[in-house]
Scaffold this motif. Structure first.
Motif, mmCIF file in Angstrom:
data_model
loop_
_atom_site.group_PDB
_atom_site.id
_atom_site.type_symbol
_atom_site.label_atom_id
_atom_site.label_comp_id
_atom_site.label_asym_id
_atom_site.label_seq_id
_atom_site.Cartn_x
_atom_site.Cartn_y
_atom_site.Cartn_z
ATOM 1 N N GLU A 552 0.829 -1.212 0.000
ATOM 2 C CA GLU A 552 0.000 0.000 0.000
ATOM 3 C C GLU A 552 0.860 1.257 0.000
ATOM 4 O O GLU A 552 0.549 2.239 -0.678
ATOM 5 C CB GLU A 552 -0.914 -0.015 1.232
ATOM 6 N N SER A 553 1.963 1.239 0.756
ATOM 7 C CA SER A 553 2.825 2.426 0.825
ATOM 8 C C SER A 553 3.481 2.719 -0.523
ATOM 9 O O SER A 553 3.606 3.881 -0.925
ATOM 10 C CB SER A 553 3.898 2.238 1.898
ATOM 11 N N THR A 554 3.911 1.665 -1.236
ATOM 12 C CA THR A 554 4.514 1.858 -2.559
ATOM 13 C C THR A 554 3.489 2.403 -3.549
ATOM 14 O O THR A 554 3.763 3.346 -4.297
ATOM 15 C CB THR A 554 5.096 0.534 -3.084
ATOM 16 N N SER A 555 2.314 1.813 -3.545
ATOM 17 C CA SER A 555 1.253 2.267 -4.444
ATOM 18 C C SER A 555 0.911 3.727 -4.177
ATOM 19 O O SER A 555 0.740 4.523 -5.110
ATOM 20 C CB SER A 555 0.014 1.389 -4.266
ATOM 21 N N SER A 556 0.850 4.095 -2.892
ATOM 22 C CA SER A 556 0.532 5.474 -2.528
ATOM 23 C C SER A 556 1.615 6.431 -3.000
ATOM 24 O O SER A 556 1.325 7.520 -3.512
ATOM 25 C CB SER A 556 0.363 5.561 -1.012
ATOM 26 N N LEU A 557 2.893 6.036 -2.837
ATOM 27 C CA LEU A 557 4.009 6.884 -3.252
ATOM 28 C C LEU A 557 3.992 7.128 -4.752
ATOM 29 O O LEU A 557 4.098 8.280 -5.209
ATOM 30 C CB LEU A 557 5.329 6.220 -2.842
ATOM 31 N N PHE A 558 3.870 6.074 -5.533
ATOM 32 C CA PHE A 558 3.904 6.214 -6.992
ATOM 33 C C PHE A 558 2.676 6.942 -7.515
ATOM 34 O O PHE A 558 2.762 7.709 -8.485
ATOM 35 C CB PHE A 558 4.038 4.837 -7.645
ATOM 36 N N ASP A 559 1.538 6.712 -6.891
ATOM 37 C CA ASP A 559 0.306 7.383 -7.319
ATOM 38 C C ASP A 559 0.340 8.870 -6.977
ATOM 39 O O ASP A 559 -0.134 9.709 -7.753
ATOM 40 C CB ASP A 559 -0.898 6.709 -6.661
ATOM 41 N N TYR A 561 2.712 10.952 -7.035
ATOM 42 C CA TYR A 561 3.498 11.744 -7.985
ATOM 43 C C TYR A 561 3.233 11.348 -9.438
ATOM 44 O O TYR A 561 3.971 11.743 -10.344
ATOM 45 C CB TYR A 561 4.989 11.618 -7.649
ATOM 46 N N SER A 562 2.188 10.553 -9.652
ATOM 47 C CA SER A 562 1.768 10.147 -11.007
ATOM 48 C C SER A 562 2.909 9.514 -11.800
ATOM 49 O O SER A 562 3.100 9.802 -12.988
ATOM 50 C CB SER A 562 1.202 11.358 -11.777
ATOM 51 N N VAL A 563 3.669 8.664 -11.131
ATOM 52 C CA VAL A 563 4.784 7.986 -11.794
ATOM 53 C C VAL A 563 4.341 6.638 -12.357
ATOM 54 O O VAL A 563 4.608 6.327 -13.518
ATOM 55 C CB VAL A 563 5.968 7.814 -10.819
ATOM 56 N N LEU A 564 3.670 5.827 -11.557
ATOM 57 C CA LEU A 564 3.081 4.573 -12.022
ATOM 58 C C LEU A 564 1.781 4.340 -11.262
ATOM 59 O O LEU A 564 1.678 4.669 -10.077
ATOM 60 C CB LEU A 564 4.026 3.388 -11.778
ATOM 61 N N THR A 565 0.794 3.773 -11.932
ATOM 62 C CA THR A 565 -0.457 3.422 -11.273
ATOM 63 C C THR A 565 -0.286 2.104 -10.517
ATOM 64 O O THR A 565 0.703 1.385 -10.699
ATOM 65 C CB THR A 565 -1.594 3.268 -12.290
ATOM 66 N N HIS A 566 -1.263 1.790 -9.679
ATOM 67 C CA HIS A 566 -1.220 0.510 -8.965
ATOM 68 C C HIS A 566 -1.193 -0.651 -9.962
ATOM 69 O O HIS A 566 -0.480 -1.647 -9.751
ATOM 70 C CB HIS A 566 -2.430 0.374 -8.034
ATOM 71 N N THR A 567 -1.946 -0.515 -11.055
ATOM 72 C CA THR A 567 -1.972 -1.569 -12.080
ATOM 73 C C THR A 567 -0.592 -1.752 -12.705
ATOM 74 O O THR A 567 -0.137 -2.887 -12.924
ATOM 75 C CB THR A 567 -2.995 -1.223 -13.173
ATOM 76 N N GLU A 568 0.085 -0.639 -12.994
ATOM 77 C CA GLU A 568 1.419 -0.721 -13.595
ATOM 78 C C GLU A 568 2.442 -1.298 -12.610
ATOM 79 O O GLU A 568 3.340 -2.043 -13.012
ATOM 80 C CB GLU A 568 1.856 0.672 -14.064
ATOM 81 N N LEU A 569 2.307 -0.971 -11.339
ATOM 82 C CA LEU A 569 3.198 -1.545 -10.322
ATOM 83 C C LEU A 569 2.967 -3.045 -10.176
ATOM 84 O O LEU A 569 3.923 -3.832 -10.093
ATOM 85 C CB LEU A 569 2.977 -0.858 -8.978
ATOM 86 N N GLU A 570 1.710 -3.438 -10.141
ATOM 87 C CA GLU A 570 1.398 -4.863 -10.030
ATOM 88 C C GLU A 570 1.920 -5.623 -11.240
ATOM 89 O O GLU A 570 2.404 -6.757 -11.120
ATOM 90 C CB GLU A 570 -0.109 -5.069 -9.877
#
Length: 702
Positions: A552-559, A561-570
């Motif tokens: 959750e923390s990684t998804s929140s960080l990337f989201d 700053y609009s770097v990667l979405t949760h889907t792209e991280l997964e």
């Protein structure tokens, strides 16, 4: 003669790179300055200028012999990709001419169906796009008599998902620049317009004789040796480190450096590394985006140059057991638009409050996202390297050095005075002056160390692209800088002076990030116990480390700053897990191939050729029987490994498969290796069916 050669080398630097000098020569002045604004200030490029840029780029490339162009991109395979199109065009009258339009420069559409997407799209959905990255210079890559114009590009899907290393890296650079500029403006440096992450990579590698390489199926299929008895002498005497470079390797390096010079890749250093036939080249610092491109290009040049000299390049993190593995030390710093290094402590680090703010920002970034840092470098190869033979351990920590660590401790304790003096060494020789040394020693066991005016991320593996580790580093630091800005703004309103507000802010973040700082030996067992008390993660393998990508923390960080979405991280998590499974599956099946196809037949030949008459002594009979005994044990372990591979097919998902590979199959592979290596010693050189470690690691000795 040598001086003339040096001048010739300098005059050919970046000859095959469409850098600012080439742009200035080939582009109209207004187009050139508009493109510079895009490169330096991230201003959108007017599409109307694309045709002029494409024309100038084409003319430059054709003059240098190029007949084709390609969008050079970085899919999630760990390698680069390219699809070549010729400049050739036929008009309605059938006349042939060379054409390269602005549309062709800006975007291309390669078939994306076979590139990994981590489930973001179906295989039958083939459409994918590449988009020109104007901030990284185009270049001409020569192969034999062919020359191709390569255009560094982003790669994304029909629906806009990032399918590459470059897209999130560029986004993280922008996020970091915005945060750092905001902090500098709070400090009164309002003239600063942007801040760039700077990277200088140290690339470690092995070279082996190409003919010997071809006789080792494990090196051929896996990039590392799966079996092999260590020779009596390895790296114990440390006589290879910084020793005289062998002639064959010098010839390879000369070819490599000549090609790198033409492409504008700034190789600065070359030397022998610790292990036999292990070497390193290091580049000067460049903008992170360009440095990552150059490192990928450098690895390709190294592969080609090695073959030219009868050598094979090994970039695997641990190609040989018992000696050092290879890493890619990622030296990272920050440079503002005025050219200042924001991580340079100056002569009095405590007095340099700006430096201390950026220093604690980086330490806080690693503290808050240590699991993510570990995930960014997790791989099957790095599992063999981390924590062994001078490689950093799997626990992420930060080393600052005695002086800086004491400064931060005293600030935390509200001590007002700290005496900092320049460090000198007196060598006791009258002809030599006292020598000024750095304000900190180096800690080779630290995975993330401050080294004078930069941080060195030493846990990065040798074979992977630098894009994602730097994306994580940039993004984590951007987030911590923004936290600093928020607190500093509050403190500036309530404190009695700007200096007090800054010191209050620094103190707060020193306290928050203290658990990640460690000044000791990362190899000692007590550190693991202490790290556990500090609640630092010590995941032992890649599958467990990669879980941080979908936290959750990684998804929140990337989201955020609009770097990667949760889907792209997964998707990246799934791709890395799939690569881990496939790599270990290849290794396990290769090991079975070596045992069944090479070692067992050789052992049976030994037993057939060395039938022992009854009149032989007991010691001779025991020698014969020992081969038989080792063979029996090897066959038993081999059958267990085969059962393991059958078991894998019964699991429902890739997470279970990866965990089983990590927990069971790797253990059985090591057991098999133990008996294989004993068997090598007993068979002797004549019957051992492939080149030994002795052959591979000492082939350059003439």
């Amino acid at each position: 003669m040598l001086k003339a050669d040096c001048k010739k080398k300098n005059s050919s630097y970046a000859l095959l790179s469409f850098n600012r000098s080439s742009m200035r020569d080939k582009l109209p002045q207004d187009v050139y300055f508009a493109l510079l604004k895009t490169i330096e200030k991230n201003e959108p490029l007017n599409p109307k200028l694309a045709n002029a840029i494409a024309h100038g780029m084409k003319e430059w490339a054709i003059e240098l012999g190029a007949t084709h162009y390609t969008h050079w991109f970085q899919p999630l395979t760990g390698f680069t990709a390219e699809k070549h199109d010729s400049f050739l065009t036929i008009d309605l009258d059938g006349d042939v001419f060379e054409r390269f339009s602005g549309n062709q420069l800006i975007m291309s559409e390669p078939d994306a169906s076979s590139f990994p997407s981590g489930g973001m799209r179906s295989t039958f959905e083939a459409r994918g796009y590449t988009a020109w990255d104007p901030s990284s210079p185009a270049f001409i890559l020569i192969s034999g008599t062919d020359a191709t114009l390569c255009i560094p590009s982003l790669f994304f899907s029909y629906y806009g998902e990032a399918l590459d290393e470059k897209t999130p890296l560029l986004r993280s650079c922008e996020a970091l620049s915005k945060a750092a500029v905001n902090l500098l403006h709070l400090l009164g440096k309002t003239e600063i317009t942007h801040v760039d992450p700077m990277v200088g990579a140290e690339q470690e590698f092995f070279l082996v004789d190409y003919e010997l390489f071809k006789q080792r199926p494990d090196l051929l299929f896996c990039g590392r040796t799966l079996i092999g008895m260590q020779p009596p002498k390895g790296q114990q005497l440390e006589d290879h480190y910084f020793g005289a470079i062998p002639q064959q390797v010098m010839e390879f390096l000369e070819t490599l450096e000549n090609q790198a010079t033409l492409l504008g890749i700034p190789i600065k250093t070359r030397h022998n590394e610790v292990a036999p036939q292990q070497f390193e080249v290091a580049c000067l610092h460049e903008h992170a985006n360009i440095a990552c491109d150059h490192n990928l290009l450098l690895m390709e040049l190294m592969r080609r140059s090695a073959v030219e000299h009868g050598l094979k390049l090994l970039l695997h993190e641990k190609p040989f057991a018992g000696v050092n593995g290879s890493g890619k030390h990622n030296n990272w710093s920050l440079r503002d638009s005025a050219g200042n290094n924001l991580l340079d402590p100056g002569s009095e680090p405590k007095a340099n409050l700006q430096f201390l703010l950026f220093l604690v920002a980086v330490v806080k970034a690693v503290h808050d996202h240590a699991d993510l840092f570990k995930a960014s470098v997790a791989s099957a190869g790095n599992d063999h390297r981390l924590g062994a033979c001078e490689a950093p351990p799997s626990i992420i920590s930060v080393f600052l050095g005695k002086q800086l660590d004491e400064i931060l401790s005293k600030i935390e304790q509200d001590e007002k005075h700290y005496q900092s003096e320049a460090n000198f060494v007196d060598l006791g020789l009258s002809r030599l002056p006292r020598i000024l040394i750095d304000n900190t020693d180096r800690n080779r066991t630290s995975p993330f160390a401050f080294t004078g005016n930069k941080f060195e991320f030493r846990a990065v593996p040798s074979s992977i692209p630098l894009g994602f580790p730097n994306t994580v580093l940039n993004l984590a630091v951007a987030d911590s800088i923004n936290q600093i800005c928020t607190l500093l703004e509050t403190n500036l309103q309530t404190a009695d002076s700007e200096q007090t507000a800054i010191m209050q802010t620094i103190k707060h973040f020193i306290s928050e990030s203290k658990p990640i700082r460690y000044e000791g030996d990362n190899y000692i067992s007590s550190w693991q116990e202490e790290a556990c008390e500090r609640k630092l993660n010590n995941s032992s393998n890649a599958p467990s480390a990669l879980l941080a990508l979908i936290s959750e923390s990684t998804s929140s960080l990337f989201d955020k700053y609009s770097v990667l979405t949760h889907t792209e991280l997964e998707a990246r998590y799934r791709i890395k897990l799939d690569q881990y499974i496939k790599q270990l599956s290849i290794e396990a099946n290769t090991l079975l191939h070596l045992i069944r196809g090479y070692l067992i037949p050789s052992a049976l030949s030994y037993l057939h050729l060395h039938a022992v008459p009854e009149t032989c002594s007991d010691s001779v009979k025991a020698c014969y029987k020992s081969v038989d005994s080792v063979l029996v044990n090897l066959i038993a372990q081999t059958e267990k490994l085969e059962d393991d591979l059958v078991q894998i097919s019964t699991f429902d998902n890739d997470v279970q498969q990866a965990d089983y590979f990590a927990s069971s199959i790797t253990s059985h592979m090591l057991s098999c290796r133990t008996f294989c290596d004993v068997l090598e010693l007993k068979l002797g050189k004549k019957l051992y069916p492939m080149p030994s470690y002795h052959d591979l690691l000492f082939s350059f000795i003439k």
